[in-house]
Design an enzyme around this catalytic site. Structure first.
Site, PDB file in Angstrom:
ATOM      1  N   GLN A 218       0.835  -1.206   0.000  1.00  0.00           N
ATOM      2  CA  GLN A 218       0.000   0.000   0.000  1.00  0.00           C
ATOM      3  C   GLN A 218       0.868   1.254   0.000  1.00  0.00           C
ATOM      4  O   GLN A 218       0.362   2.360  -0.103  1.00  0.00           O
ATOM      5  CB  GLN A 218      -0.885   0.023   1.261  1.00  0.00           C
ATOM      6  CG  GLN A 218      -1.826  -1.157   1.359  1.00  0.00           C
ATOM      7  CD  GLN A 218      -2.606  -1.217   2.670  1.00  0.00           C
ATOM      8  OE1 GLN A 218      -2.685  -2.263   3.281  1.00  0.00           O
ATOM      9  NE2 GLN A 218      -3.207  -0.119   3.093  1.00  0.00           N
ATOM     10  N   ARG A 365      -8.550  -1.401   8.343  1.00  0.00           N
ATOM     11  CA  ARG A 365      -9.537  -0.457   7.826  1.00  0.00           C
ATOM     12  C   ARG A 365      -9.910   0.567   8.893  1.00  0.00           C
ATOM     13  O   ARG A 365     -11.070   0.765   9.228  1.00  0.00           O
ATOM     14  CB  ARG A 365     -10.778  -1.194   7.323  1.00  0.00           C
ATOM     15  CG  ARG A 365     -11.530  -0.359   6.291  1.00  0.00           C
ATOM     16  CD  ARG A 365     -12.492  -1.158   5.485  1.00  0.00           C
ATOM     17  NE  ARG A 365     -13.106  -0.278   4.484  1.00  0.00           N
ATOM     18  CZ  ARG A 365     -13.899  -0.668   3.528  1.00  0.00           C
ATOM     19  NH1 ARG A 365     -14.208  -1.935   3.411  1.00  0.00           N
ATOM     20  NH2 ARG A 365     -14.418   0.170   2.664  1.00  0.00           N
ATOM     21  N   CYS A 366      -8.883   1.169   9.445  1.00  0.00           N
ATOM     22  CA  CYS A 366      -9.088   2.053  10.588  1.00  0.00           C
ATOM     23  C   CYS A 366      -7.894   2.970  10.652  1.00  0.00           C
ATOM     24  O   CYS A 366      -6.763   2.543  10.536  1.00  0.00           O
ATOM     25  CB  CYS A 366      -9.158   1.191  11.840  1.00  0.00           C
ATOM     26  SG  CYS A 366      -8.662   2.001  13.358  1.00  0.00           S
ATOM     27  N   GLU A 735     -12.923   4.352   5.868  1.00  0.00           N
ATOM     28  CA  GLU A 735     -12.930   3.567   7.101  1.00  0.00           C
ATOM     29  C   GLU A 735     -14.039   3.920   8.067  1.00  0.00           C
ATOM     30  O   GLU A 735     -14.254   3.209   9.049  1.00  0.00           O
ATOM     31  CB  GLU A 735     -11.574   3.724   7.792  1.00  0.00           C
ATOM     32  CG  GLU A 735     -10.466   3.192   6.920  1.00  0.00           C
ATOM     33  CD  GLU A 735      -9.119   3.791   7.236  1.00  0.00           C
ATOM     34  OE1 GLU A 735      -8.102   3.165   6.951  1.00  0.00           O
ATOM     35  OE2 GLU A 735      -9.087   4.915   7.759  1.00  0.00           O
TER      36      GLU A 735
END
Ligand SMILES: Cc1cc2nc3c(=O)[nH]c(=O)nc-3n(C[C@H](O)[C@H](O)[C@H](O)COP(=O)(O)OP(=O)(O)OC[C@H]3O[C@@H](n4cnc5c(N)ncnc54)[C@H](O)[C@@H]3O)c2cc1C
Lengths: 780, 291
Positions: A218, A365-366, A735
């Site tokens: 990423q 996802r935070c 998110e």
């Protein structure tokens, strides 16, 4: 606002990337095929904690097709047996003498094909001397606990760091003076992002000694720098290519041992080497998320005004701190825990410990520990409301930070940019008919039926971040855009971020379409190749739109500045007489006299003013002045089968506010996906270890991902409160839903179980836990 | 998740398949739908040297009823089972189960014979076949034998089929008047093996008296379990909630679950009780003409 033909801001342009994704034409790391390519497989530790007595390579080397075996000792000779984590801790690439968790990489086996490599792994014989592992993070701090990181000179315990923020004494005093104080323990379990595509790479060294690595990352640029620092190779001799990525969710930010072993294998064999994790390797060794043991106290006056919040947390990091937080914040943005409420006093402390578990602490996802924070505060608010016999919606509405208080300085040091919390909650209450549901609940309770309603009014913090506070390994958390307009008015734009399914190729193109007046079809977006894209910190923590999206706007506006001069030259007026109206350069007050961006682009290469540089392009490295603070209110309605503990989510309404919406369809997609990834750990996902450190969820048989059947039907709606500091008012949205959803489910379930005196149930909300909660009061 | 090498044979008759199994005693395994076997091979929990693929043996996939039995060919896909209108009409316990096994992808490949032969206590069909009093036709080098479902399951992954034998047909006795059957599965998510599964068959007379009953349990012991005491208890009783509750307690006591991520033992045992009661009620409703 945009006109549809351009496909600018606010238009649900179909995703450009979907044409290839839905036809199976994506190009992922495992699609890379190179002549002479070898395959790496990895022998993993069966023990959570053991000494390695001997590694017998003979049988493995005798397997047809096996070419090389790589051990920790081999790497030690090249000073590569350890590598730094993003938190400046150290992690083994391969162990030289001790394994620290079950599933740890122990030996690399390189073979001519994937099956031979697996046969080589199966043939490997290793003598271990198992030791008693440290599994319970609380016991890890016991004075007599074995010290795990004996590799670190002078270490006397398993405590990694202590971090605190806020007014300790003032908070203690405020709690003492509060009419009501409640205290609750909440455990946010260990979970795993389990993206559909596991992690992997293909490493190749060319005849000039240049290393190219196709990598599931990423953050390709940051990884290149890490590779350069670890390997000693010059950074210009390293190229990281992050092709299509099948889901990242934070799990593809770190560098994993397998990548380094593959690079070493490519360097030593002279062949390209592919390494693709299998599912069990992915689930048992890649960075986990959460694993926060929270103990929190919250106070209020008897008429229901919040007073103070005190939070003490133990963070189980496994055997090394391999989180991916900004350097200054080892517990991430956890101190956004005061949430949507104007606390005057708060104090938060976090202690991190080593245990014999895989490393991590990444943000599934935070945005850096925000899920943990939101879970705690939204649970506490609900418990307190019940304690005060106030309706939890009314209690929130009474306490929210009011819209006129923004920008709002939170007591723990953040400046919330904009918000209208009551607006979002009221909208959700209206959609779901909150009053009607409460009436129904009263009726159902009389009949002994269990129905619950749960609210979560979360405040997110995304878009890291301003360079004064945010860096990873010293690299500031800006992000970048480079925009080139070709002579025919078509655009190539490159970014320092990297989409993993978020739709950047579409969203960034829409921002540029809006800013440049060029239709979205004529704009190509590229990311992920460090030889071509500008440097950036990558995509995670919902940062792409707040940072690189802003960079796109600024780069486009730089182009417009030059474009205005070219337009003036073409229209034979002074540049001061040109204004940008309706996506065109126009002579002030003369709508008929204008030039499009395409006209200007052509002139930039064919007829530019004397003395001006040819070409039409710009680069921007955007340093955000603040974080963005998306928010929303979610309401869940559940029905519980009293006998079996099974939960049925009857309705779930999600009202989100992420500021200016670029592509409503993509935003809805992000919310749907995010809600599902909030639902998953609420109900199903968890990695547990037994007392010996055996992982109890090593495949999808036990690590339970929800299917469409169990996933609730999502009802979504929006309010729009733009960010005042982002150039187009956008916040992040990737998110919000994952972060906001879990407490809504728990609050609903606990609300349903109120007759049993239940105040908290830790996620996942398994049937047996509900059954136990019911039956501990009311035996069968 | 890569299996070791193996040899692969594709016989075209049952005799040929049995011959291969006999010739390679112990080293060979039948490959049917592969939905259990291949998963185990990928994890190297099973490492057969030889696979005997029975999928291309003709006339082994069928669902048909004669005057005595419902006959199911061994390679019939589980998806076919629940699609069969005969099954839906008269053996709803099987179509109930057929719809709850794994997920559609697995059901399209997995076979009834494989599901029954594998000996996994988590498989759903064995409990149904125990409840229905089914029998299995087994081919071996010495000929054909028939074994009743009750007594067939010896331990986890251990059945009465020898390594040189093959199951060819599953036979379910044709239900008489007043028969009802049902299967219920409690699972954490679609595709999960049961926390608890209960199959029930009841026969009632016109007065509502239960003439006889059969109850099978999934995944609450080392094998699928026939709840003998609970089944016998019901014979001769008049249907009432109290009677079903008593039978449910007996079924619970017949279960021997292990604790796992699905829950602790006391929870699982209580779920046997709850689902036995509910499933019996459903079967009785069906026996009395309901859906
Ligand atoms: C993700 C997943 C979830 C699942 N969930 C469930 C579930 O909830 N409920 C459930 O019931 N099942 C479940 N299963 C198992 C599935 O139903 C399998 O299809 C079934 O257990 C085996 O059938 P098969 O035809 O695939 O057999 P195979 O995998 O081919 O064989 C299984 C075993 O049976 C033997 N065998 C096969 N056919 C014969 C025969 N005719 N005679 C003698 N021996 C034979 C094989 O040698 C092997 O040992 C699941 C499978 C998967 C992959």
């Amino acid at each position: 606002m945009a006109t549809a033909p351009l496909g600018g801001i606010g238009v649900s342009v179909p995703r450009k990337e979907d044409a290839r994704f839905i036809r199976g034409k994506g190009n992922y790391v495992d699609d890379v095929q190179l002549p002479g390519m070898l395959f790496l497989d990895i022998v993993r530790s069966p023990y959570a904690y053991a000494k390695i007595l001997a590694i017998h390579k003979e049988k493995t080397l005798a397997v047809p097709g096996v070419l090389a075996v790589i051990t920790g000792k081999d790497l030690e000779a090249a000073k590569l047996s350890w590598m730094p984590t993003l938190m400046s801790d150290t992690q083994m690439v391969l162990p030289t003498d001790t394994v620290m968790f079950q599933g740890q990489e122990v030996v690399g086996v390189v073979a001519t094909d994937r099956y031979a490599a697996a046969d080589g792994v199966a043939a490997m014989e290793i003598d271990y001397e198992p030791m008693t592992p440290v599994i319970d993070p609380f016991k890890a701090l016991d004075p007599g606990a074995p010290v795990l990181r004996t590799d670190k000179p002078g270490r006397k315990d398993n405590h990694i760091w202590h971090w605190e923020v806020g007014d300790k004494d003032g908070t203690a005093q405020a709690l003492k003076e509060s009419d009501v104080v409640i205290k609750e323990k909440i455990y946010i379990p260990r979970i795993h992002v389990s993206s559909i595509e596991t992690c992997g790479c293909v490493a190749q060294v060319d005849s000039m000694g240049k290393l190219t690595v196709w990598l599931t990352t990423q953050a390709p640029h940051a990884i290149r720098t890490v590779f350069a620092l670890v390997s000693g190779l010059p950074e210009n001799q390293i190229r990281i290519i992050s092709p299509d990525i099948g889901g990242g969710f934070g799990g593809k930010v770190p560098v994993y041992p397998g990548y380094v072993i593959a690079v070493v294998a490519a360097l030593t064999t002279g062949h390209p080497v592919k390494f693709i994790e299998d599912r069990t390797g992915n689930l048992t060794s890649d960075s986990f998320a959460r694993d926060y043991h929270i103990e929190a106290e919250i106070g209020a006056t008897k008429d229901g005004r919040l007073t103070a919040l005190r939070v003490k947390t133990l963070a189980d990091h496994g055997y090394t701190d391999a989180a991916a937080n900004p350097s200054k914040f080892p517990a991430g943005m956890f101190h956004v825990i005061t949430g949507s409420y104007p606390f005057k006093k708060a104090f938060v402390e976090v202690d991190a410990v080593y245990t014999n578990k895989p490393p991590g602490g990444i943000a599934y996802r935070c945005s850096f520990r925000v899920t943990e924070a939101v879970h705690a505060i939204e649970r506490l608010i609900d418990i307190l409301a019940h304690q005060l016999k106030m309706d939890p919606a009314e209690f929130r509405l009474k306490n929210f930070i009011p819209p006129e208080a923004f920008p709002f300085p939170s007591v723990l040091g953040w400046t919330y940019d904009s918000g209208n919390y009551a607006g979002a909650l009221k909208k959700a209450m209206e959609i779901i008919d909150y009053a009607g549901l409460r009436k129904e609940q009263v009726e159902k309770r009389k009949r002994g039926e269990l129905m619950g309603i749960g609210i979560s009014s979360f405040t997110e913090i995304v878009g890291a971040g301003p360079s004064k506070d945010f860096d990873i390994l010293g690299i500031k958390m800006f992000d970048s855009a480079e925009v080139r307009i070709h002579p025919t008015g078509k655009v190539l734009a490159r970014f320092g971020t990297k989409s993993q399914g978020q739709g950047h190729e579409t969203t960034y193109a829409q921002i540029l379409a809006e800013e440049l007046g060029i239709p979205v079809e004529g704009i190509s977006v590229e990311e992920g190749d460090t030889d071509t894209a500008p440097y950036g910190l990558g995509t995670y923590a919902s940062r792409s739109t707040p940072t690189a999206g802003a960079a796109a706007v600024i780069a486009a506006r730089k182009i417009r500045e030059k474009g205005a001069k070219i337009a003036a030259h073409l229209l034979e007026v002074s540049p001061d007489d040109i204004e940008w109206v309706d996506h065109k350069f126009q002579v002030k007050g003369v709508p008929g006299k204008s030039k499009t961006m395409a006209d200007v682009a052509f002139a930039a290469y064919t007829n530019h003013p004397q003395g001006m540089e040819a070409g039409l392009e710009a680069v921007d490295y955007y340093d955000p002045p603040n974080m963005t603070y998306p928010f929303g209110s979610y309401i869940a309605v559940v029905d519980i089968d009293k006998e079996t503990g099974q939960i049925k989510t009857r309705r779930f309404v999600a009202v989100d506010d992420c500021g200016t919406i670029i592509n409503p369809m993509i935003v809805d997609g992000q919310i749907h996906g995010g809600l599902t990834m909030g639902f998953a750990p609420s109900m199903l996902e968890e990695i547990q270890y037994d007392a010996d450190g055996n992982n109890k969820a090593t495949s999808f048989l036990e690590y339970l991902l929800p299917t469409a059947v169990e996933t609730p039907h999502w009802e979504t709606a929006k309010t729009t409160t733009p960010s005042p500091h982002h150039p187009i008012g956008a916040k992040g949205v990737g998110e919000s839903a994952t972060v906001g959803a879990p407490p809504a489910f728990v609050n609903a379930v606990v609300d349903a179980l109120e007759p049993y005196g239940v105040t908290n149930i830790d996620i996942p909300l398994s049937s047996y836990k509900i059954w136990q909660a019911i039956h501990s009061k009311d035996p069968p | 998740m890569y299996p070791p090498n193996f040899e692969y044979y594709v016989p075209s008759t049952v005799e040929e398949a049995v011959g291969l199994l006999d010739q390679h005693q112990g080293d060979a395994k039948i490959l049917a739908g592969g939905q259990s076997l291949i998963a185990m091979m990928k994890l190297r929990l099973a490492q057969p040297a030889i696979l005997v693929d029975i999928n291309r043996i003709p006339n082994l996939a069928y669902v048909r009823e004669d005057d005595k039995f419902l006959r199911i060919g061994a390679t019939t896909r589980t998806a076919e089972l629940s699609r069969s209108t005969i099954v839906q009409a008269r053996y709803p316990i099987l179509s109930d189960a057929g719809r709850e096994i794994a997920d559609p992808i697995v059901r399209n490949r997995g076979t009834v014979g494989g599901n029954v032969s594998h000996g996994d206590p988590g498989n759903d069909l064995p409990a149904c076949l125990l409840a229905m009093g089914a029998e299995f036709e087994i081919h071996g080098p010495k000929g054909i034998r028939t074994l009743p479902a009750r007594g067939f399951y010896q331990d986890t992954f251990v059945t009465s089929v020898a390594t040189n034998e093959m199951m060819t047909e599953i036979r379910v006795p044709r239900p008489g008047a007043g028969t009802g059957s049902a299967y219920s599965k409690m699972e954490r998510k679609v595709g999960d093996f049961a926390t608890v599964g209960v199959g029930a068959r009841v026969v009632v007379d016109s007065s509502g008296k239960i003439l006889n009953a059969g109850i099978g349990l999934t995944n609450v012991g080392p094998t699928a379990i026939y709840a003998t005491a609970a089944s016998d208890f019901l014979a001769g009783k008049t249907d009432s909630d109290a009677v079903l509750a008593q039978a449910a307690v007996l079924a619970r006591d017949a279960s021997a679950p292990s604790p796992d991520n699905r829950g602790p033992v006391d929870f699982k045992k209580d779920m046997v009780r709850i689902w036995t009661r509910r499933t019996l009620r459903k079967a009785l409703d069906r026996a009395k003409g309901g859906k």
